[in-house]
Every structure is written in C-alpha cells, then in structure tokens.
Design an enzyme around this catalytic site. Structure first.
Site, PDB file in Angstrom:
ATOM      1  CE  LYS A  64      -3.674  -2.072   2.860  1.00  0.00           C
ATOM      2  NZ  LYS A  64      -4.832  -1.842   1.974  1.00  0.00           N
ATOM      3  NE  ARG A 114     -10.867  -9.677  -2.037  1.00  0.00           N
ATOM      4  CZ  ARG A 114     -11.111  -8.646  -2.826  1.00  0.00           C
ATOM      5  NH1 ARG A 114     -11.405  -8.846  -4.115  1.00  0.00           N
ATOM      6  NH2 ARG A 114     -11.077  -7.413  -2.362  1.00  0.00           N
TER       7      ARG A 114
END
Length: 498
Positions: free
Chosen positions: A275, A349
């Site tokens: 990130k 996920r």
C-alpha cells in the site's frame, strides 16, 4: 482512560449538590423532576431566554441554579414523543454522559410528564451513557489540563423513575452489550505491535470465563485442513496465524447454531502489492470484523442468550517478506477450489474463504454472517455512515436491514449476480482474487459466495464503519465497535428461543 459510570435506578433520589439532569419533550411542557431539581422554576425563565424548546439532543445547562439543591442543572431535550425511537434513547444517554464533565454525582429524572417510559427505554439510555464514556488513551503518559478523562474516576449515577425495577432488570443485558462493544473498540484501537494473531487468539480464550468454549487452531492444524488461502496471506509474516473457534451453547442441544465469521488481519501492509505509505497506520484496524465477532460472543455469553452460536476469527498479518506470496501465485483452498493471486492486497477474502468453508462444513449453521473491513470501494459507494450488505438470502438480508434501522448501525444492500462472476474468472485457476477496480466490493462478495454453498449467508463490508468513524452521541473512539449491537439485536429479535 474511560470514565466509569456506576448506574442504578431508584424511585426517588435526594439531591445534595452534584448534577441533576431533567429530560424534557419538545414544546411548553415541564421537564421531568421539576419539583425535586427545580423548585423555583428557574428552568422556565432560562429556557425562554436561551430559546430552548426541547429539540432532540439539545441541552440547557445552568450553573448554581437559584433555589435548586443541585450544583448544576442540565435539561436534555428528547423531541416529540411520537417520534422517539430506541436509538434516540441510546443517543440521549450519550448526550447525558457528555454533560457530566467533572461531576461525580448525577441524578437523572426520567419520568417525563406526558410520556410513557418503560424499562427497555431507560436501559437503552443507560447503555448510551456507557458507550459514550469510553475513551482510549492507554499509551498517553501525559494528559492535558483540560482533558476530562485525564484520570480514572467513578461517577455515581441514579436514574430516577417509577419503572426502576423493570429498568434494573433490562439494564443487566445493556451492560452485557456494552462489554461486547467496548471490547471490540479496544481491540481495534490497540497498536499492531501489541495485538498480533497470537495475542488476539489469547483474548478469545479469555471468553472461557463467561462459559464460551474456545479452540485455537495453529498453523500446523490449518495445514492439515488444507487452508491454503488463509495460510498464503500469513506466510510473509514472522507472526504465525491462528484460527479461533468460539462456541456459545445457550440453546437446545440439537438446535443448529447461528454463525459469525470475522476477518482478523491484525495489520495489512498489502503484502508484495504494498500500500502507499500515507495512512497505512490505519491498517491496524483491518481486524474490525474479528473484533465485532469476539465482541458479539462476549455479549451473548454475558447475557446468557438462549441460542447456540459459533464465532470464528481468521487471524493473520499481511507482510511483504521474502517468503510472502506473489501476484501470480495460485493457492488451493480448504474447499478444493483454487484462487489465482492477482493482488496480494486483496487478502481478506482469502482468509474468509477458508474460514467460511470450515464453518459451514463443521457446524452446518442456520446461517453465516461474515464481517470484514474488506474493500476501499465500499467507502466510495457508501462513505462511513452505512455498511455494505451482500446476501444470498432475502429473508436474512431483510432481517439485517431491519435491525440496522433499530440499532442505528445501518446497512445498504448491494447487488450480487452471475454477471459479476465473470469479472473474477481466471485463465489459470478456478477464480482470481480481484476483478479490478470496477465493482470492487461486489466482486469480493462474489468470491466469498463461492464458499458458502446453499447456507443462508450475508457479508457485511464494514470498511467505512468499523474504524475512523465519525464521532457521534455514543462514540468518540477511533474504533467504533460496529456490528456488536447490530448482530446481538438480530439474534434477540429473530433467533433466540423465547
């Protein structure tokens, strides 16, 4: 440190200094407790001068009021009687708590003329006070002179009402809810060097004191189960993953449980797909879903809920080590399905895919609800005022939306559909872990749907509501504890044995 409110309910209270809070409806009617707190009627004149009319959550604050036995008088507006909701009572309690300031003794007069007030409303009011009182300053060694919470203190609060017995009984459950919400907030607020997967699992084990059965699966056990997706996320961190399995058995032995699964990424760098540095410190809150689930299990156990419930936490850290998974890797999930890794920052996920399948396969639950700070895309869609709701079951989705409106932890249902499945089809595996920027929250939900079978299921994307949420009447904390009250009300309203 949080202020501690020692709350009791009584038919009457003698005022000898301290703070008196009078509840009042909108309009010209009198405030509650006028005879005891305001024998000289100074509130009427002050309200005229200040143009105070009792609008919802408004206050009129009087210092050393003439003729009153209280040192301070606060009149708290409730608005119109017919418009009052359960959430309004909660907010009113939060406003009352914010009015306490340096006072250590508080009498709250709740029997408003013209308003039927029951034990449930007053317990909600008291819950609002407990939630507003929380603050997190564990790591501050110096406090400002004006810091209202600069030292731990206890404030004795007496809520004066004819319904004191009913309110006291209902308040026992409110305290259980407060304990769960504040636990969730505390975990989200803790720094990532303090709260790793092992430490989070240890906090789950502490629920055994309340009667929750807790198992902690280690990396070795997860390998045997074939949890390649969850373990793939964790392989770049020196801190080992854990899967916490919590069971509360408050229902009938043969009743299938309700199940809640939380994403517990204790820190998310994004892995190899790292990130940007700006704001990365907020990724200590990427375990907000797991925090909500452990908080819910605390609440259910503390109030002895008549339901069988399972809570599962997938606990990992996502780091860009030399051993971290790469874009292009293919992992095999516990279900046997394979996932191509396109972006290692789409990691939540993967954790949930194995946790959901494990839960469904082992417990055969009535429904499964997972909570996750899953996508930034949900913030683009909904901001931080509502969470995204995805579901394969209209009944469950409707129940969740309904209790969201009641609790103020609101949800907005988002679409699912076969057309979106095409966006996560892979050339090399059964699916890929991201379909790109478009419909990012939806494609994440589509992936999760592939691991729940026919079991009624809902996915709550709480990226905008679990952390860095806007201040409100009942929360001034960076970590909000979102989801605990919502799911407790779902269980209470629809699934708990009478």
């Amino acid at each position: 440190m949080s202020v501690k409110f020692d709350i009791s309910f009584a038919k009457s209270a003698k005022i000898d200094g301290g703070l008196a809070i009078q509840l009042k409806l909108a309009g010209d009617g009198p405030a509650a407790g006028a005879a005891e707190a305001d024998p000289e009627g100074v509130v009427t004149r002050a309200a005229e001068i200040a143009k105070f009319s009792g609008k919802p959550m408004s206050t009129l604050d009087l210092i050393a009021p003439h003729g009153s036995p209280a040192d301070r008088l606060v009149v708290l507006g409730l608005g119109k009687a017919e418009a009052l909701t359960a959430y309004d009572w909660l907010k009113a309690g939060g406003v009352a708590a914010s009015s306490v300031k340096s006072m250590t003794r508080v009498a709250i007069f709740a029997d408003v003329p013209g308003l039927a007030v029951g034990g449930a409303q007053l317990a909600g009011f008291a819950l609002g006070m407990l939630l507003r009182a929380y603050s997190f300053d564990t790591y501050k060694t110096k406090k400002g002179e004006d810091d209202e919470n600069k030292a731990p203190k206890t404030v004795k609060v007496t809520i004066v009402t004819a319904e004191h017995a009913a309110a006291k009984k209902a308040f026992a459950e409110s305290e259980a809810i407060a304990g769960g919400v504040l636990l969730a907030r505390e975990l989200v607020n803790l720094p990532p060097n303090v709260l790793g997967p092992v430490e989070f699992a240890d906090r789950a084990k502490e629920l055994e004191k309340l009667g929750v059965e807790v198992e902690i699966l280690t990396e070795k056990e997860m390998k045997k189960l074939g949890m390649g997706a969850l373990l793939g996320v964790a392989q770049g961190s020196v801190r080992p993953p854990r899967l916490a399995v919590m069971q509360w058995k408050g229902g009938k032995p043969k009743d299938a449980p309700v199940a809640f699964i939380g994403k517990g990424v204790v820190f998310d760098t994004g892995g190899i797909s790292i990130k940007p540095g700006a704001g990365m410190e907020d990724m200590k809150g990427d375990m907000g879903g797991a925090a909500a689930v452990i908080g819910l299990m605390h609440t259910l156990a503390a109030r002895k809920a008549k339901v069988n419930a399972v809570g599962i936490l997938g606990l990992v850290e996502n780091m860009p080590d030399g051993n971290a998974q790469r874009p292009g890797d293919i992992v095999t999930t516990m279900s046997g399905q394979t996932i191509e890794i396109i972006n290692t920052d789409a990691e939540g996920r993967l954790v949930l895919a194995d946790a959901l399948y494990y839960c469904n396969d082992r417990f055969k639950p009535r429904f499964m609800i997972n909570l996750a700070t899953l996508t930034g895309a949900i913030l683009v869609a909904l901001g931080n005022l509502q969470a995204g709701l995805f579901s394969n079951d209209d009944t469950l989705a409707g129940q969740l939306s309904g209790v969201g409106d009641v609790t103020g932890e609101r949800l907005w249902r988002m679409p699912l559909g076969k057309e979106y499945d095409k966006l996560i089809d892979s050339k090399f595996a059964d699916m890929k872990n991201t379909g790109g920027r478009h419909a990012g929250s939806i494609t994440a939900a589509q992936l999760l749907k592939r691991f729940v079978g026919e079991t009624p299921w809902a996915h709550l994307d709480i990226a905008g509501t679990a952390m860095n949420s806007p201040s409100s009447e009942i929360n001034q904390s960076w970590g909000s504890g979102y989801g605990v009250r919502l799911l407790d009300e779902l269980v209470r309203a629809h699934y708990e044995a009478g």
